[in-house]
Scaffold this active site. Structure first.
Site, PDB file in Angstrom:
ATOM      1  N   LYS A  30       0.773  -1.221  -0.164  1.00 16.31           N
ATOM      2  CA  LYS A  30       0.228  -0.077  -0.096  1.00 16.31           C
ATOM      3  C   LYS A  30       0.932   1.184   0.001  1.00 16.31           C
ATOM      4  O   LYS A  30       1.565   1.675   1.085  1.00 16.31           O
ATOM      5  CB  LYS A  30      -0.863   0.031   1.371  1.00 16.31           C
ATOM      6  CG  LYS A  30      -1.974   0.539   1.132  1.00 16.31           C
ATOM      7  CD  LYS A  30      -2.206   2.287   0.950  1.00 16.31           C
ATOM      8  CE  LYS A  30      -1.939   2.978   2.027  1.00 16.31           C
ATOM      9  NZ  LYS A  30      -1.688   4.383   1.941  1.00 16.31           N
ATOM     10  N   GLU A  54       8.565   0.878  11.588  1.00 18.65           N
ATOM     11  CA  GLU A  54       9.862   1.778  11.208  1.00 18.65           C
ATOM     12  C   GLU A  54       9.180   3.150  11.638  1.00 18.65           C
ATOM     13  O   GLU A  54       8.446   3.744  10.639  1.00 18.65           O
ATOM     14  CB  GLU A  54      10.658   1.665  10.289  1.00 18.65           C
ATOM     15  CG  GLU A  54      12.117   2.096  10.064  1.00 18.65           C
ATOM     16  CD  GLU A  54      12.029   3.635   9.584  1.00 18.65           C
ATOM     17  OE1 GLU A  54      12.018   4.442  10.356  1.00 18.65           O
ATOM     18  OE2 GLU A  54      12.208   3.901   8.418  1.00 18.65           O
ATOM     19  N   CYS A  69      12.625  10.388   8.711  1.00 20.02           N
ATOM     20  CA  CYS A  69      12.458   9.751  10.108  1.00 20.02           C
ATOM     21  C   CYS A  69      13.744  10.054  11.126  1.00 20.02           C
ATOM     22  O   CYS A  69      13.581  10.059  12.156  1.00 20.02           O
ATOM     23  CB  CYS A  69      12.197   8.394  10.189  1.00 20.02           C
ATOM     24  SG  CYS A  69      12.894   7.565   9.087  1.00 20.02           S
ATOM     25  N   GLU A 101       7.916  14.972  17.065  1.00 21.13           N
ATOM     26  CA  GLU A 101       8.520  14.914  15.608  1.00 21.13           C
ATOM     27  C   GLU A 101       7.777  15.981  14.833  1.00 21.13           C
ATOM     28  O   GLU A 101       6.584  15.965  14.599  1.00 21.13           O
ATOM     29  CB  GLU A 101       8.369  13.551  15.082  1.00 21.13           C
ATOM     30  CG  GLU A 101       8.905  13.426  13.641  1.00 21.13           C
ATOM     31  CD  GLU A 101       9.013  11.988  13.046  1.00 21.13           C
ATOM     32  OE1 GLU A 101       7.760  11.367  13.001  1.00 21.13           O
ATOM     33  OE2 GLU A 101       9.993  11.373  12.678  1.00 21.13           O
TER      34      GLU A 101
HETATM   35  P1  NAP Z   1       1.188   8.315   8.446  1.00 16.73           P
HETATM   36  O1  NAP Z   1      -0.138   8.716   8.243  1.00 16.73           O
HETATM   37  O2  NAP Z   1       1.678   7.247   9.486  1.00 16.73           O
HETATM   38  O3  NAP Z   1       1.418   7.521   6.826  1.00 16.73           O
HETATM   39  C1  NAP Z   1       2.033   6.511   6.646  1.00 16.73           C
HETATM   40  C2  NAP Z   1       1.458   5.399   5.654  1.00 16.73           C
HETATM   41  O4  NAP Z   1       0.540   4.996   6.549  1.00 16.73           O
HETATM   42  C3  NAP Z   1       0.515   5.873   4.398  1.00 16.73           C
HETATM   43  O5  NAP Z   1       0.563   5.129   3.634  1.00 16.73           O
HETATM   44  C4  NAP Z   1      -0.730   6.107   5.136  1.00 16.73           C
HETATM   45  O6  NAP Z   1      -1.535   6.153   4.279  1.00 16.73           O
HETATM   46  C5  NAP Z   1      -0.681   5.182   6.070  1.00 16.73           C
HETATM   47  N1  NAP Z   1      -1.847   4.994   6.807  1.00 16.73           N
HETATM   48  C6  NAP Z   1      -2.378   6.182   7.560  1.00 16.73           C
HETATM   49  N2  NAP Z   1      -3.269   5.708   8.613  1.00 16.73           N
HETATM   50  C7  NAP Z   1      -3.327   4.471   8.248  1.00 16.73           C
HETATM   51  C8  NAP Z   1      -4.283   3.707   9.149  1.00 16.73           C
HETATM   52  N3  NAP Z   1      -5.114   3.945  10.000  1.00 16.73           N
HETATM   53  N4  NAP Z   1      -3.966   2.315   8.804  1.00 16.73           N
HETATM   54  C9  NAP Z   1      -2.924   1.834   8.058  1.00 16.73           C
HETATM   55  N5  NAP Z   1      -2.029   2.510   7.251  1.00 16.73           N
HETATM   56  C10 NAP Z   1      -2.569   3.952   7.500  1.00 16.73           C
HETATM   57  O7  NAP Z   1       2.158   9.453   8.122  1.00 16.73           O
HETATM   58  P2  NAP Z   1       1.762  10.666   7.436  1.00 16.73           P
HETATM   59  O8  NAP Z   1       0.124  11.341   7.446  1.00 16.73           O
HETATM   60  O9  NAP Z   1       2.010  10.655   5.950  1.00 16.73           O
HETATM   61  O10 NAP Z   1       2.590  11.832   8.226  1.00 16.73           O
HETATM   62  C11 NAP Z   1       2.165  12.288   9.510  1.00 16.73           C
HETATM   63  C12 NAP Z   1       3.430  12.058  10.393  1.00 16.73           C
HETATM   64  O11 NAP Z   1       3.951  10.881  10.327  1.00 16.73           O
HETATM   65  C13 NAP Z   1       4.617  12.894   9.837  1.00 16.73           C
HETATM   66  O12 NAP Z   1       4.529  14.206  10.079  1.00 16.73           O
HETATM   67  C14 NAP Z   1       5.640  12.395  10.535  1.00 16.73           C
HETATM   68  O13 NAP Z   1       5.952  13.052  11.726  1.00 16.73           O
HETATM   69  C15 NAP Z   1       5.506  11.044  10.374  1.00 16.73           C
HETATM   70  N6  NAP Z   1       6.057  10.111   9.364  1.00 16.73           N
HETATM   71  C16 NAP Z   1       7.276   9.525   9.573  1.00 16.73           C
HETATM   72  C17 NAP Z   1       7.709   8.662   8.694  1.00 16.73           C
HETATM   73  C18 NAP Z   1       8.924   7.763   8.960  1.00 16.73           C
HETATM   74  O14 NAP Z   1       9.610   7.442   8.057  1.00 16.73           O
HETATM   75  N7  NAP Z   1       8.973   7.197  10.110  1.00 16.73           N
HETATM   76  C19 NAP Z   1       7.548   8.851   7.437  1.00 16.73           C
HETATM   77  C20 NAP Z   1       6.242   9.590   7.081  1.00 16.73           C
HETATM   78  C21 NAP Z   1       5.684  10.280   8.159  1.00 16.73           C
HETATM   79  P3  NAP Z   1      -1.936   7.487   3.501  1.00 16.73           P
HETATM   80  O15 NAP Z   1      -0.960   8.665   3.532  1.00 16.73           O
HETATM   81  O16 NAP Z   1      -1.651   7.155   1.761  1.00 16.73           O
HETATM   82  O17 NAP Z   1      -3.389   8.092   3.530  1.00 16.73           O
END
Ligand code: NAP
Ligand code: MG
Length: 502
Positions: free
Chosen positions: A199, A275, A309, A406
């Site tokens: 996904k 991760e 991250c 973060e």
């Molecule tokens: P996120 O919501 O954690 O999204 C990461 C992935 O998980 C995306 O593919 C997202 O889908 C999916 N996802 C979201 N809600 C989910 C759920 N309830 N069940 C299963 N999968 C789900 O991260 P984000 O919204 O992109 O960013 C928010 C914050 O996360 C950032 O500001 C940052 O702090 C953190 N982040 C951390 C990393 C890392 O590498 N550790 C990477 C990105 C973000 P969709 O986005 O496609 O809807």
């Protein structure tokens, strides 16, 4: 500081791909979402819609999981030798390499990152990862184990272990390194013989879809890799909760990571690897070579616009050098040209989305309200694009959100220290433990501090050094398990103990 939003156009082949109708890869076919719904894909440098992709949801995940199950249980894939699996992965790496520039352009247009950075880092790292994992396919071994069985005196046995693929794997990836995160996930899963439903993030689906076509060209049998674009709350949640998925691997926020664990626990107790986020301390000791440490501190936070991250978002500097270092990093920040990733002079592109721009700016506002000051930056930049200025905060307090949470943007909090013991306690004062760094000329001190820092990665006199052979993952709430290196193979295999009585 902001360049024009105008930038050279991408190559016509890249644009032709982006223009296509984008569907889901399920069982070797490209199919629309069952619902017929789509998601607009935006160029974050100007907010323009550049493509639409299918909005997969539970119905599509169900189909994809069924395809992955069939491919895992029978047919061509389980019949392949390890060497054949390895060769397919190597072929995939070659194909990505042939399309390196195209991938760099796609990443730049979809995510916002500088094209040159994607071409030098994201894409080559993905290629290397697939090659590294191709090598592992033939090296997944069990052991022979002498056993004693005290309640059967005189009996003789032959015991050994098999390392077997864990099965059907659900993988959920974020938008910060779209192709590379797909590689980190797919490489070890395919090397071990698992099948996958991937996904990809709704914000940045295009490179993963391009990769799907190359996966077909590399000869992977139908159903081995299924790719679903869609929202996290629907497609992602359905994958994490699916009763026929044996393992879920997730990269993203700690908040969603907890939802993944909950979903796995409430359904079939599928294996989980995570991760997650970070708030990584970057420590400059008084004996550091400031000529490299200052540039290193800037790179630690401004690389990929802070959307890493492992971003070095808490910079600890000895009181005696604090002003000098902060001025040095501010000078570097001033040199960074903000602009579209496709502009050759761009040093930093936009945040990936308006949501992310608002999130980062919300943190800045909360920091200012609590008394923090910006030495440089501190606000959004430009018009339609989602730009944020590279920012250094000072006068923070340990309990502020900008220190604890973060931000995932180009925002570093610089914190002075005096006492080395207090420094370690302050550096470790976080729910996260993904990465850390220390800058010093004293090698023993560097190694000692590396041991004291509670993080899955510690860099000494460098930052953001990644290699397919190095395990990467988090202590504390930064995750479960290690990606890359041979430990990634452990994430996708399970041990079977076999005993024969002579
Ligand atoms: P996120 O919501 O954690 O999204 C990461 C992935 O998980 C995306 O593919 C997202 O889908 C999916 N996802 C979201 N809600 C989910 C759920 N309830 N069940 C299963 N999968 C789900 O991260 P984000 O919204 O992109 O960013 C928010 C914050 O996360 C950032 O500001 C940052 O702090 C953190 N982040 C951390 C990393 C890392 O590498 N550790 C990477 C990105 C973000 P969709 O986005 O496609 O809807
Ligand atoms: Mg999201």
């Amino acid at each position: 500081m902001l360049l024009t939003t105008e930038a050279p156009a991408a190559d016509s082949d890249t644009l032709a791909f982006i223009d296509r109708e984008h569907k889901l890869l399920i069982d070797g076919d490209w199919v629309p979402a069952e619902s017929g719904e789509t998601i607009d894909v935006k160029n974050p440098a100007d907010g323009e819609t550049i493509a639409t992709v299918a909005a997969g949801d539970k119905a599509d995940i169900d189909k994809a999981v069924a395809a992955a199950r069939r491919a895992f249980e029978g047919g061509e894939w389980p019949a392949l030798t390890a060497s054949e699996r390895g060769r397919m992965l190597w072929k995939l790496a070659d194909l990505i390499e042939e399309h390196l520039e195209e991938f760099a352009e796609i990443e730049s247009l979809d995510n916002g990152k500088p094209r040159a950075v994607a071409a030098a880092a994201d894409v080559p790292l993905a290629i290397d990862l697939f090659r590294y994992m191709a090598g592992w396919a033939t090296k997944i071994e069990g052991t022979t184990i002498p056993i004693s069985v005290p309640y059967m005196p005189g009996a003789e046995f032959h015991s050994y272990t098999l390392r077997e693929p864990v099965g059907v794997v659900g993988q959920i990836i974020p938008w910060n390194f779209p192709l590379l995160m797909a590689a980190w996930k797919l490489g070890p899963a395919l090397a071990t013989g698992c099948t996958v439903v991937l996904k990809i993030a709704e914000e940045t689906p295009l490179s993963g879809l391009r990769l799907g076509h190359l996966i077909q060209d590399a000869g992977f049998p139908d159903g081995v890799v299924n790719i679903v674009t869609g929202y996290g709350e629907t497609a992602g949640a359905a994958l994490a909760a699916h009763p026929d998925v044996d393992k879920v691997a997730f990269t993203g926020s700690t908040e969603v990571g907890k939802l993944i664990v909950k979903a796995a626990g409430e359904t079939n107790l599928k294996k989980v690897s995570l991760e997650l986020g970070g708030k990584s301390p970057n420590v400059i000791l008084p004996d550091a070579d400031l000529s490299t440490a200052i540039g290193g501190a800037a790179n630690a936070i401004f690389f990929n616009h802070g959307q890493c991250c492992c971003a070095g978002s808490r910079l600890f500097v000895h009181k005696s050098q604090f002003d000098q270092v902060v001025e040095g990093v501010a000078e570097q920040a001033k040199q960074i040209k903000l602009g579209p990733g496709m502009h050759p002079e761009t040093g930093m592109g936009p945040m990936v989305s308006q949501i992310q721009q608002d999130r980062v700016c919300g943190y800045l506002e909360s920091g200012f309200a609590a008394g923090a000051q910006a030495v440089i930056g501190g606000k959004r930049a430009g018009g339609e694009g989602y730009f944020v200025e590279p920012t250094i905060l000072v006068d923070t307090k340990p309990d502020m959100d900008v220190i604890q949470e973060e931000i995932f943007g180009p925002v570093v909090a610089a914190v002075p220290f005096e006492d080395p013991d207090e420094l370690i306690a302050a550096a470790n004062d976080s729910i996260y433990g993904l990465a850390a760094a220390v800058w010093t000329r004293d090698i023993s001190k560097g190694h000692r501090i590396a041991k004291q820092l509670r993080a899955g990665t510690v860099w000494i006199n460098c930052y953001n050094i990644f290699d397919a052979a190095l395990p990467f993952g988090g202590y504390k709430q930064s995750g479960w398990g290690r990606e890359m290196g041979h430990e990634a193979i452990d994430l996708y295999t399970q041990t079977k103990a076999v005993t024969l009585q002579f």
